[in-house]
Design a protein around this motif. Structure first.
Motif, short mmCIF file in Angstrom:
data_model
loop_
_atom_site.label_atom_id
_atom_site.label_comp_id
_atom_site.label_asym_id
_atom_site.label_seq_id
_atom_site.Cartn_x
_atom_site.Cartn_y
_atom_site.Cartn_z
N ASP A 387 45.90 45.15 30.15
CA ASP A 387 44.45 45.02 30.12
C ASP A 387 43.96 44.63 28.73
O ASP A 387 44.69 44.73 27.74
CB ASP A 387 43.79 46.32 30.57
CG ASP A 387 42.46 46.08 31.29
OD1 ASP A 387 42.05 44.91 31.43
OD2 ASP A 387 41.84 47.06 31.74
N HIS A 391 38.31 44.87 30.05
CA HIS A 391 38.92 45.29 31.33
C HIS A 391 38.79 44.23 32.43
O HIS A 391 38.91 44.55 33.61
CB HIS A 391 38.31 46.62 31.81
CG HIS A 391 38.43 47.72 30.81
ND1 HIS A 391 39.64 48.22 30.38
CD2 HIS A 391 37.48 48.40 30.11
CE1 HIS A 391 39.43 49.18 29.47
NE2 HIS A 391 38.14 49.30 29.29
N LYS A 394 42.20 43.76 34.46
CA LYS A 394 42.40 44.72 35.54
C LYS A 394 41.44 44.46 36.69
O LYS A 394 41.80 44.60 37.87
CB LYS A 394 42.20 46.15 35.02
CG LYS A 394 42.55 47.23 36.04
CD LYS A 394 42.48 48.61 35.43
CE LYS A 394 42.94 49.67 36.43
NZ LYS A 394 42.90 51.03 35.82
N TYR A 397 42.67 41.45 38.62
CA TYR A 397 43.98 41.77 39.20
C TYR A 397 43.85 42.24 40.65
O TYR A 397 44.74 41.99 41.47
CB TYR A 397 44.65 42.85 38.34
CG TYR A 397 45.82 43.55 38.99
CD1 TYR A 397 47.05 42.92 39.14
CD2 TYR A 397 45.69 44.86 39.44
CE1 TYR A 397 48.12 43.57 39.72
CE2 TYR A 397 46.75 45.53 40.02
CZ TYR A 397 47.97 44.88 40.17
OH TYR A 397 49.03 45.52 40.75
N ASP A 398 42.75 42.87 40.98
CA ASP A 398 42.55 43.36 42.36
C ASP A 398 42.65 42.25 43.39
O ASP A 398 42.97 42.49 44.55
CB ASP A 398 41.19 44.06 42.48
CG ASP A 398 41.18 45.42 41.79
OD1 ASP A 398 42.27 45.96 41.55
OD2 ASP A 398 40.08 45.92 41.49
N LYS A 401 47.06 41.31 43.56
CA LYS A 401 48.04 42.38 43.36
C LYS A 401 49.44 42.02 43.84
O LYS A 401 50.43 42.53 43.31
CB LYS A 401 47.56 43.64 44.07
CG LYS A 401 46.36 44.31 43.43
CD LYS A 401 45.96 45.57 44.18
CE LYS A 401 44.81 46.27 43.48
NZ LYS A 401 44.39 47.51 44.21
N PHE A 406 51.00 45.02 37.04
CA PHE A 406 50.01 45.41 36.04
C PHE A 406 50.44 46.73 35.40
O PHE A 406 50.75 47.70 36.10
CB PHE A 406 48.64 45.57 36.69
CG PHE A 406 47.54 45.86 35.69
CD1 PHE A 406 46.89 44.82 35.05
CD2 PHE A 406 47.18 47.16 35.40
CE1 PHE A 406 45.89 45.07 34.13
CE2 PHE A 406 46.18 47.43 34.48
CZ PHE A 406 45.53 46.37 33.83
N ASP A 408 49.29 49.82 33.25
CA ASP A 408 48.23 50.63 32.62
C ASP A 408 48.74 51.25 31.33
O ASP A 408 48.02 51.33 30.34
CB ASP A 408 47.77 51.73 33.58
CG ASP A 408 46.80 51.20 34.62
OD1 ASP A 408 45.81 50.57 34.21
OD2 ASP A 408 47.03 51.40 35.81
#
Length: 450
Positions: A387, A391, A394, A397-398, A401, A406, A408
Motif C-alpha cells: 500500500d 491507500h 489497497k 486491489y478489491d 484480487k 497484496f 498488508d
C-alpha cells in the motif's frame, strides 16, 4: 473555405459574467462572428445589434440592427465593440462615453500592439474553422497528461478506447491542463452548453497534489454543461477524513455543482463522498479497461521493482528488500513508470509500449504504485503489491484480487513466499479478463445523464 468563417475572433468571456446582457456594436464581419458565437455558446444574452449603417443592414441572424440612439432604451450589462481596427474602436468608445455610458460597460478585445488591433486565436484558428460551427454534440476530456506519469497516460488512452467502444459516433477532443490554463478563452468561445465535459481520471481530488484549482476552474467555467469525473480517489494530507474540514468543504463544493458527476475507483472514497454528494458512482479505474497480450517473455528468476519516491511513499524497506532478493539468488531490476520529464500525448503511447515490454520481461512485479500494480495485471504479469500513503493501492486491489498478492505487513521472511504465491496465483487465474460488465455500467451511467 467560405469567407464568412475564414477569420475567427475571440469574445473575452473571462471579462463577461455568465448570463450577462450584451449589445454587439458594429454589424460587419467581426460582429457577425460575435453574434454566431454568442448564439452557439449561450454564455451571455444578446439583446441588440447596433450599427451606423442600420438603414442598409436591416437584420442579422434574426436580430434587428438598430442605431446607436437605441442604446438609451436598452437594458444591458456590456457593449461589445466588434471592429478590428484599434483607432476605430477607440473612436466608438469615446463616442459612447460622451453619450453618458460608463467605460466599465464598454469592451473591446483588442490591443494597439496587434497588427489589426483585434486579438484573434492564432495557433487555434484553423482548428476553429473546421469545428466551431458543427451542430453535433461533442465530448471533451480535460486534464489529459503531458507531465510524464505513465499511469495517467494509461488512464487517458483507456478512456479514449472506452469512448470508441461505447460512444463511437461522438467527436472527442482532448485538452491538457497546460492548454486549459494558457488558452482558456479559446475553450470559452468554442464549447457549447450541449457539449459533454469529462475530467481525466486519477487520484487528485484532495489537497495532496494541489490540482483543485485546475478542475474547479473547468467545472465553474461551464455551469450549464454536464460534466463527469472519471474514476478517482480522495487524496488528502490527513488520513481520517470524517472530521477533516478541507474534505468537507470540497465535498460540499461538488454538491453545489448540479451538473457534475464523480466516479470513484475505491469503496472508501465513494462511501465517504456520497455522505455529502449523491451524484457519484463506484466503478473501476480506467486502466483496467485494457488487456495487453504478452509480446515479451520473462527472464528466469528476474523480478521488477517499482516503488514510489514522492510524497505518497509509505514503503520504506526497499534496500532491505533488494538485499533479501540478492541473497535468495533472484535478479531484480528497478523500473520507474514516471518518465521524469514532459512527454507529449503522441509520444505517451510509445512510452507506454516500452513500459509494457519492460514489465513483461520479469516473472513478477513488486510495487507500491497503483498503476504499477495495474500495469502488471493488464500485462499478465504476477504482482506483489504494497500500500501507499493514500491507500489507493489497497482500494483498487478489491477489483483485481484474483490477479495480485497484496501484503498488508511486509517482512523479509515472507517476501519470497509472496513472490511464489503471486506466480502460482497467476497460473491458476490465467490471462486478465477486463471488467467489461462494469464498463457497460459506466457507459449506461453516462448515457442516462446526457
Amino acid at each position: 473555405m467560405k469567407e464568412e468563417i475564414r477569420n475567427i475572433y475571440s469574445i473575452p468571456y473571462s471579462d463577461i459574467a455568465i448570463g450577462s446582457k450584451v449589445v454587439v456594436y458594429a454589424a460587419g464581419k467581426v460582429g457577425e462572428k460575435y453574434i454566431r458565437n454568442i448564439m452557439m455558446t449561450k454564455r451571455c444574452e444578446l439583446v441588440a445589434v447596433i450599427d451606423s449603417n442600420y438603414s442598409k443592414k436591416k437584420e442579422m441572424y434574426g436580430f434587428q440592427i438598430m442605431p446607436s440612439s437605441a442604446l438609451q432604451e436598452l437594458v444591458y450589462d456590456y457593449i461589445l465593440i466588434a471592429v478590428e481596427n484599434a483607432q476605430v474602436a477607440e473612436a466608438i468608445e469615446d463616442s459612447l462615453m460622451k453619450s453618458g455610458i460608463e467605460k466599465k460597460k464598454i469592451i473591446w478585445n483588442g490591443s494597439s500592439n496587434c497588427a489589426d488591433g483585434l486579438i484573434q486565436f492564432q495557433e487555434y484558428e484553423k482548428f476553429l474553422e473546421r469545428n466551431i460551427f458543427t451542430e453535433e454534440q461533442r465530448f471533451f476530456i480535460f486534464m489529459v497528461p503531458e507531465h510524464g506519469n505513465g499511469g495517467d497516460y494509461l488512464i487517458n488512452y483507456s478512456e479514449e478506447a472506452f469512448f470508441k467502444e461505447f460512444f463511437p459516433e461522438k467527436k472527442i477532443y482532448s485538452v491538457t491542463t497546460a492548454e486549459w490554463i494558457n488558452a482558456r478563452e479559446f475553450f470559452l468561445n468554442f464549447i457549447r452548453p450541449g457539449d459533454i465535459l469529462f475530467i481525466n481520471g486519477g487520484g487528485y481530488i484532495g489537497d495532496l497534489w494541489q490540482d483543485t484549482e485546475n478542475y474547479k476552474s473547468i467545472v465553474e467555467s461551464f455551469p450549464f454543461n454536464i460534466k463527469f469525473f472519471f474514476p478517482n480517489t480522495l487524496t488528502y494530507l490527513q488520513a481520517d477524513l470524517s472530521k477533516y474540514q478541507p474534505f468537507r468543504e470540497e465535498a460540499e463544493w461538488f454538491d453545489r455543482q448540479k451538473n457534475t458527476y464523480v466516479m470513484f475507483r475505491d469503496k472508501d472514497s465513494y462511501d465517504l463522498f456520497r455522505q455529502y454528494c449523491d451524484r457519484c458512482e463506484y466503478l473501476p479505474d480506467m486502466a483496467l479497461f485494457h488487456h495487453v497480450k504478452r509480446s515479451t517473455y520473462p527472464t528466469e528468476n528476474k523480478v521488477m521493482l517499482c516503488f514510489r519516491s514522492d510524497r505518497e511513499k509509505l514503503f520504506q524497506d526497499a534496500d532491505s528488500l533488494k538485499s533479501i532478493l540478492s541473497q535468495t539468488g533472484m535478479i531484480y531490476e528497478e523500473i520507474n513508470i514516471h518518465a521524469g520529464q514532459f512527454i507529449s500525448q503522441e509520444y505517451g503511447k510509445i512510452y507506454l509500449n516500452q513500459l509494457y515490454e519492460k514489465i513483461q520481461s520479469s516473472q513478477c512485479l513488486l510495487t507500491d504504485r497503483l498503476h504499477g500494480m495495474l500495469l502488471a495485471v493488464i500485462c499478465d504479469v504476477p504482482c506483489v503489491a504494497f500500500d501507499n500513503l493514500t491507500h489507493k493501492v489497497k482500494g483498487v486491489y478489491d477489483w483485481i484480487k484474483d490477479y495480485v498478492v497484496f501484503l498488508d505487513d511486509y517482512s523479509n521472511e515472507n517476501i519470497v513466499n509472496a513472490i511464489d504465491n503471486a506466480i502460482e496465483k497467476k497460473q491458476i487465474t490465467g490471462d486478465y479478463k477486463p471488467l467489461h460488465e462494469h464498463y457497460v455500467q459506466m457507459a449506461e451511467y453516462i448515457k442516462n445523464r446526457i
